[in-house]
Design a protein around this motif. Sequence first.
Motif, mmCIF file in Angstrom:
data_model
loop_
_atom_site.group_PDB
_atom_site.id
_atom_site.type_symbol
_atom_site.label_atom_id
_atom_site.label_comp_id
_atom_site.label_asym_id
_atom_site.label_seq_id
_atom_site.Cartn_x
_atom_site.Cartn_y
_atom_site.Cartn_z
ATOM 1 N N ILE A 163 0.865 -1.179 0.000
ATOM 2 C CA ILE A 163 0.000 0.000 0.000
ATOM 3 C C ILE A 163 0.904 1.232 0.000
ATOM 4 N N VAL A 164 0.670 2.153 -0.899
ATOM 5 C CA VAL A 164 1.463 3.382 -0.969
ATOM 6 C C VAL A 164 1.109 4.268 0.223
ATOM 7 N N THR A 165 2.114 4.623 1.021
ATOM 8 C CA THR A 165 1.875 5.460 2.201
ATOM 9 C C THR A 165 2.398 6.881 2.036
ATOM 10 N N SER A 166 3.336 7.081 1.117
ATOM 11 C CA SER A 166 3.871 8.418 0.846
ATOM 12 C C SER A 166 4.468 8.435 -0.550
ATOM 13 N N LEU A 167 4.304 9.559 -1.240
ATOM 14 C CA LEU A 167 4.833 9.688 -2.604
ATOM 15 C C LEU A 167 6.236 10.285 -2.615
ATOM 16 N N GLY A 225 17.319 8.310 -5.701
ATOM 17 C CA GLY A 225 16.614 8.588 -6.944
ATOM 18 C C GLY A 225 15.118 8.668 -6.715
ATOM 19 N N PHE A 226 14.354 8.205 -7.690
ATOM 20 C CA PHE A 226 12.899 8.242 -7.582
ATOM 21 C C PHE A 226 12.401 7.080 -6.731
ATOM 22 N N GLY A 227 11.418 7.366 -5.874
ATOM 23 C CA GLY A 227 10.878 6.306 -5.042
ATOM 24 C C GLY A 227 9.695 6.771 -4.226
ATOM 25 N N MET A 228 9.213 5.897 -3.373
ATOM 26 C CA MET A 228 8.052 6.195 -2.533
ATOM 27 C C MET A 228 8.087 5.286 -1.311
ATOM 28 N N MET A 229 7.233 5.575 -0.349
ATOM 29 C CA MET A 229 7.114 4.737 0.835
ATOM 30 C C MET A 229 5.924 3.801 0.659
ATOM 31 N N VAL A 230 6.106 2.538 1.058
ATOM 32 C CA VAL A 230 5.020 1.562 0.962
ATOM 33 C C VAL A 230 4.963 0.736 2.243
#
Length: 207
Positions: A91-95, A104-109
């Motif tokens: 589940i994506v928790t932060s962009l 680099g590019f990423g997100m928190m899940v």
Amino acid sequence: MKKIIYALILPLVVVSGLVFANREIKNEASKKSTSKPISAAERKAALKKWEATPDGIKYKKWEVSPEGKKVYAGEAKIRKYISALTNMEAIVTSLSLPPGSRLGFGMMVRINGDDYILSFGPEKSGKNFLNFNNEFRQLHSLKVNDKIIVRSHSVSHAPKYSYPVVSGDYVERDSKIIYKRAPRKGGCLINYEIHTCFIIETGPDFF
């Protein structure tokens, strides 16, 4: 007439000989320049040497700290998925990534109740910076609380990150593939075990 023919053939023979000799020299140089794979013993020796450095000592202390143990526990929870390169529900928790990240590019899940950094590496900008015209274009459409399927070949860690770093190799949303990484070599400096590595960054950014 024979002299003329010999005069024409001789330079060709000489040139052919030089080309062949040059090719042999290049082949020999190429063989010499090809380095041998590092053996397990050499890797172990390099690791021991690094552990004796100031950064290595700090790292060993971090490993046994509550923060380090938490990161290792998070890695252990997903190791079977990493080893088999199988689906992980996330589940994506932060962009955005934690401040100071250099991944680099990423997100928190969140995977199985634990938080992870999902990293995709450096982002290449397209011709029009207003449009995400790059390999991560569809990933930019993700929103917080989106449910996705993730596959990864490695999970990494470093003292500066409070969460395990999962390398994003495949992302699926609503049964549609929105990202698939082309096969390439990993970026781990030292493998403690298969599919698990720690991140080495230069200077104080490691901690």
